[in-house]
Every structure is written in C-alpha cells, then in structure tokens.
Write an enzyme that holds these catalytic residues in place. Sequence first.
Site: not given
Lengths: 273, 308
Positions: B20, B231
């Site tokens: 994203s 992440d």
Amino acid sequence: MDHVDNDVLGGCCRVLSIQSHVVSGYVGNKSATFPLQVLGFDVDPVNSVQFSNHRGYIGSKSFLMAVKDVILDLKKTNSKLTYVCDPVMGDHGKLYVPEELLSVYKEHIIPNADIVTPNQFEAEILTGVKITDIDSAKVAIEKLHNMGAKTVVISSSDLGSDEILIGLASTTTGKRPMSLRIDIPKFPGEFRGTGDLFTATLLAWTWRHPDDLKLAVEKVVSTMQHVIRRTLSYVEHLSQAGKPVSMQHRELRLIQSIRDIENPLLCITAVDL
Amino acid sequence: MDHVDNDVLGGCCRVLSIQSHVVSGYVGNKSATFPLQVLGFDVDPVNSVQFSNHRGYGFCQGQVLNSNDLEVLYKGLKSNNINHYSHLLTGYIGSKSFLMAVKDVILDLKKTNSKLTYVCDPVMGDHGKLYVPEELLSVYKEHIIPNADIVTPNQFEAEILTGVKITDIDSAKVAIEKLHNMGAKTVVISSSDLGSDEILIGLASTTTGKRPMSLRIDIPKFPGEFRGTGDLFTATLLAWTWRHPDDLKLAVEKVVSTMQHVIRRTLSYVEHLSQAGKPVSMQHRELRLIQSIRDIENPLLCITAVDL
C-alpha cells in the site's frame, strides 16, 4: 552530513508532492521523491496517476482546478508554505496538454506559486513574450515575477548552441535579489524525468540556501550533470559491449547517484546577468 | 560506500514491491521503498492502495487497486519487456481476488527469471486476531508460501499457516520446519510472545546457501506501538540477505539493529516533544525513516543473534 531533525507540524522539510507515479522508471514522483528524501525532506506523494512506465503527458483541467483548491487551503493552513510549481505544458513549440490548462495556470496557479520552473516554451505561452535572445527572456521573466512568482528559473531554452543550453534564474526575494545565466553542456539524446529531478532538487537547494540562488542553481545543475553523465556512461558501456540499448537502460540512474544528489560536486558556474 | 552498478535485465538489485501507499507517513511501500533505494536497489512500487494515511488515524481516505488494475499494470511492464526483476516483495493484501492476481504475477515473474527471490510478508493478523478475510489463509498456504523464498510471519501467522501452536522455542522450531517443508527456504519469525515484558524473541532459519542455520535473536522492546515496523523489517531483510547471501546471522543482526536505531530515534523525538509540553499526535509517532538514512545505509550492530 547530519540530517536536520524537523518539526513536523508546520515546520520545515515536509513536502506535499502531486505528480505522476510510474512503477518502472524515473519520472514524476519517482524522479522527485528519492532525491528529496535523501536531502532530508519528508515527502508526502500524491500520485495523480499510476502507470507501469512513462508515456506522454496527460493533464486535465478538472484535476488542475482541484490542485488549485489544495494550494489555497494549504496556504490558509500555513501562510509560509513555499509552492514550487513546474508548469508542464509543452516544449519546443508544441503543447502536450489540453489548451484550457494555460488559462488555469495564468489565473490561478502561477499567482500562487513562489518558485516556477518553466522551460522556454512554457515561459512564452504564460507571458505572451516570444523569447529570441537574453533580453526578451528577461522581459518574460519580469512578467512572471509580476504574475506573482518570486523566483523564476527557465530550466532550458533554445538560446545557446548545439553544445550549450542556456538556463536563466531570477529572484526578487530574500536578502539578495539576483538575475543569473547558467551555461549547461548538452548531452546527446533524450532523458526523461530530468525536469522533475531539476525542480525537486531546486526545491531542496533553495531551501538550504535561501539567500543564495546562485549557489542553489549551481548545485541543482551540477546534480543534473552527474546523474545524466552516469546514465549516459551506463548506456555507452552497454553499447560498447555490443548489447542492445533499450528505453529502460536510458532511465535516469538516480539510485546509483545517491552521493551526487546528497552533496553534488560543483561543476558549473552561474554568472550575473 | 560505493553503489554496485546493476545490470538491469535480469540482474541484481531490482525489486517489484506490491504494497500500500500512504501519502503521509511510513507504512507499506512508504516504509519499504526509501530504505531499499538507499541500499542501492531500484524499486518498482505497485501501490495496491493510495490512502491519505494509515488506518490508525481518525480518518483514512483514498483509492484501492483491484485485481484487474494489477493485471493491467503488470501487462504494461511485460509488454515493454521490463518485467525482469531480481526480487519481488509483498506485504499486506486485503482481498482474495487481489492475492490471486499477485499469485499470477509471482508465477510469471519466476517464469521470466527463475532466479527471482520472492520475499513474502504473509500479513494476516497478530496477537491471536485475524485482520484480513479468512479465505486468504488457504491462498497463502496453497499458492503463495510454496513460491516464496523468504517469509517473515509473526508468531500468529506462523501458527495459522502451519497449524502449530507456538508456546516455546521447540514448538516454534516445529512451525519453522513446516514452513520450510511448504517451500520457504528462509523463515524469519519477526516477533513472538516468547520472551518477557522487556525482550521480544525473534527466530530465523535458512536451509539454503553454503551455511544452513537456525538462530534466535533477543530484541529489546520499546514502549508503545509503531506502525510500519514490519514493512521496514521485511524490506531491510531483503537487502541484507542479498548483501550477505551466506550469512543469515549477520543479515538478521543488521536488520534488527536498523530497527532499533529507527525506533529509538522515533521514540526520542516523541519524548522530546512530550518533555517540551507539546501534545504528541499520531503523526509524531511515524517512523523517523528519513532522519535515519545513515542507520539504514550502514547500521551499527547493537544486537547479536545466537545459534539455536
């Protein structure tokens, strides 16, 4: 080199960047974001499009009007915001966005911009001044100042020769208003994303050197020289090795140029006009 | 430190990263891309969504990519013959259809470059709670993990993928073994509830390279929650395992050390504001990634992994 810790709310070093995103390659936000981050800016990219790779320019009047609303609201929220605008509309006499964008730029965008980086064609259509020499270029720049832009950098022009591209920069702001000319060695062939890299690094270096447009512009153009030279070098290397050179090979070697972006060795001098 | 010049077609150092995008803040591709670029990788981000910010804020608005959009983007890359990558990186995926489209991308990329390294963070939940649709689990088990080279599940994800309840180091090793058997050559359980209030235990294992190894790493915890850390972890793991292909120990130590420096800097900033009597917002808690560029490039080791 220490990174200045920045105060997030309304402080320095936070850029909202509205440009295109390409998955592969370095144009638009892909070209602007990494250099700004490397130079210590938090970048908030709004990706106007997401394409697999670069293609022709697309612009729409409705999007530009929405951008105008963002500009106005941002300035209301922070009156000291610096808006750096590259009024991308065309080059070499050709428009590559819908014609209706021109009036939106003239009436709504340029008057709210602090720094603008038109090329010669864009400067001509924004001001109605045909640029044939340095003097007419100065007239166009003066008009852009009168339209509201405190700093104007004509990033490329047809003045010059086969070997040299002439850039012009002018600011009415800060302790030292100045008017400059910068002679830039040309490179063979075309590289996409250079304008976006130019404008992003100009944002960074004018912020770092708020009263020295000369130094800022020299660092910007030197950065460009190093990045393009590295890219060309890579292309030539492949060519000499007998390998076919694709469009992908000609993408700016931005990642590999991190050191030149952070701290460009000056290889260009700007002179007072 | 010189950046190794990379050969674009099928060479090293080019990552397709499907995660994203948030305009503001550092999660997903915003958390992964800058560190990878700073470490010399060309990153091609496919933004699965574009949101204003992560979901921890009051509002979260934006656009979502569907499986067809992903196909179109990938087709664009393929048609131009620029779908040659050394690495694929995926993180949070919110729908089965999108995950199935990602599966197709994985398979085609591997067909194009059999030496591709697929680094998969099978984001599904944490602390006993699933936060994606349940149907994703079988897709991960049947299609994704078998094609992944490196996986970075947390304890919960390792449990649901393997059916092994992790209560101690031994059961964790059983789960890891199962993940290896499912196809993942390198498994890093990035966080677990084994440990204490002060220490988080991570585990890493690889069956590949000159030195298969099994490691444990004790990580000092920080107060409070920071988004985007998983992440950042997975992205830096991609980079350091590539730089040290036969030394998972060193790679993991660099990754965890990087995390420590970034989180410490972020916490420091938050505490500084607090002490100055300023209110601390969600935005202030965003990872200080940009300011941590030096730590990302060359992390001072502050953690040691031990053989299991």
